[in-house]
Scaffold this motif. Sequence first.
Motif, PDB file in Angstrom:
ATOM      1  N   ARG A 118     -64.414   4.936  37.667  1.00 35.98           N
ATOM      2  CA  ARG A 118     -64.403   3.472  37.755  1.00 35.98           C
ATOM      3  C   ARG A 118     -64.277   3.100  39.222  1.00 35.98           C
ATOM      4  O   ARG A 118     -63.344   3.529  39.901  1.00 35.98           O
ATOM      5  N   LEU A 119     -65.210   2.320  39.711  1.00 39.04           N
ATOM      6  CA  LEU A 119     -65.251   1.906  41.108  1.00 39.04           C
ATOM      7  C   LEU A 119     -64.862   0.440  41.223  1.00 39.04           C
ATOM      8  O   LEU A 119     -65.460  -0.424  40.574  1.00 39.04           O
ATOM      9  N   TYR A 120     -63.859   0.163  42.051  1.00 37.00           N
ATOM     10  CA  TYR A 120     -63.485  -1.207  42.402  1.00 37.00           C
ATOM     11  C   TYR A 120     -63.881  -1.424  43.859  1.00 37.00           C
ATOM     12  O   TYR A 120     -63.455  -0.666  44.740  1.00 37.00           O
ATOM     13  N   SER A 121     -64.685  -2.433  44.133  1.00 38.87           N
ATOM     14  CA  SER A 121     -65.077  -2.705  45.513  1.00 38.87           C
ATOM     15  C   SER A 121     -64.647  -4.114  45.899  1.00 38.87           C
ATOM     16  O   SER A 121     -64.749  -5.049  45.105  1.00 38.87           O
ATOM     17  N   ARG A 122     -64.165  -4.241  47.116  1.00 41.01           N
ATOM     18  CA  ARG A 122     -63.709  -5.532  47.634  1.00 41.01           C
ATOM     19  C   ARG A 122     -64.168  -5.655  49.082  1.00 41.01           C
ATOM     20  O   ARG A 122     -64.103  -4.696  49.855  1.00 41.01           O
ATOM     21  N   TYR A 123     -64.625  -6.842  49.456  1.00 36.77           N
ATOM     22  CA  TYR A 123     -65.004  -7.110  50.843  1.00 36.77           C
ATOM     23  C   TYR A 123     -63.790  -7.653  51.591  1.00 36.77           C
ATOM     24  O   TYR A 123     -63.206  -8.660  51.188  1.00 36.77           O
ATOM     25  N   LEU A 124     -63.416  -6.977  52.679  1.00 37.00           N
ATOM     26  CA  LEU A 124     -62.379  -7.495  53.572  1.00 37.00           C
ATOM     27  C   LEU A 124     -63.001  -8.452  54.590  1.00 37.00           C
ATOM     28  O   LEU A 124     -62.418  -9.491  54.916  1.00 37.00           O
ATOM     29  N   THR A 125     -64.152  -8.069  55.103  1.00 36.19           N
ATOM     30  CA  THR A 125     -64.994  -8.924  55.940  1.00 36.19           C
ATOM     31  C   THR A 125     -66.431  -8.603  55.546  1.00 36.19           C
ATOM     32  O   THR A 125     -66.673  -7.653  54.784  1.00 36.19           O
TER      33      THR A 125
END
Length: 275
Positions: A118-125
């Motif tokens: 399971r991949l969780y991706s989040r943009y910091l910038t």
Amino acid sequence: MHPLASAQGVLHVTTDQWYRISTSDNPPAVPDLTMRSQGTLSTFAGDMLVDTGTTTSVVDITAEDWAAEPPLHVAGGSFAEVAEASVSFSTERLRVLAADGSEVLALDLGGGTGHRLRLYSRYLTPRHQTHLLRFWPVPAAAPAWDYQLDDDGQPIARPDRSATATLAVTMTAEQANTLSIEAQEMAFSEVQNGDIDDIAEDCEQIRDIIGYQAEPAGDVTVALTPRQWKVALATLEHRSGTGEEDDHAGSMQRIVETIQRQVGDRLPPGRVFGC
């Protein structure tokens, strides 16, 4: 519930917008690829390739090994994407590799060779992402899945399809054929539209259970789970509202009435499709 082990690494993206989850000790070289056309998760020679997008230059990666399926929600939320896929390892050591083959992180896995990722991706910038990779052992491969996200950027749990108890409905063989065909058509259209309400799998199960009679005659008994009946009703009601043939729409409404008379008061509350 906590992970058995974890490892962290930082990926510096250069010209290739992807990294690699190695499933063997000697992974073959990857040719030039345009990952964006294949989705976030794709496979090459058994390895999992993760697309990082065209603007990202740095990805902070954390990999976790879990003894069983971990909680779906993760503190913080605001994810850009949460996706799952099945991965089969020929080694007990997971390695995350950059496109040039350099090692970003390594983690020893337990629980056999078959795992779910399971991949969780989040943009910091716009140029900086963080990825959380959670692995846990599974007995068999399952289809890949992209989770829908709520307003807080948290993944929406998939419906519980573990119930096996069924409810029987008697209808004509011709009505059963109609339900099977409409479920198949609904599955196709929902996959094309992103399957936001997560009913395509149910529709495919309904189609497979009912089958199709080339020469329908007499009455048949159809046994489906309560969730499958709710999806069947939603499918018939939706399809009857979009069809161009009034007679066919009317026949679907009669099937709805047949189902509701026999099991309507035994179906659980809550929607399965639409608003």
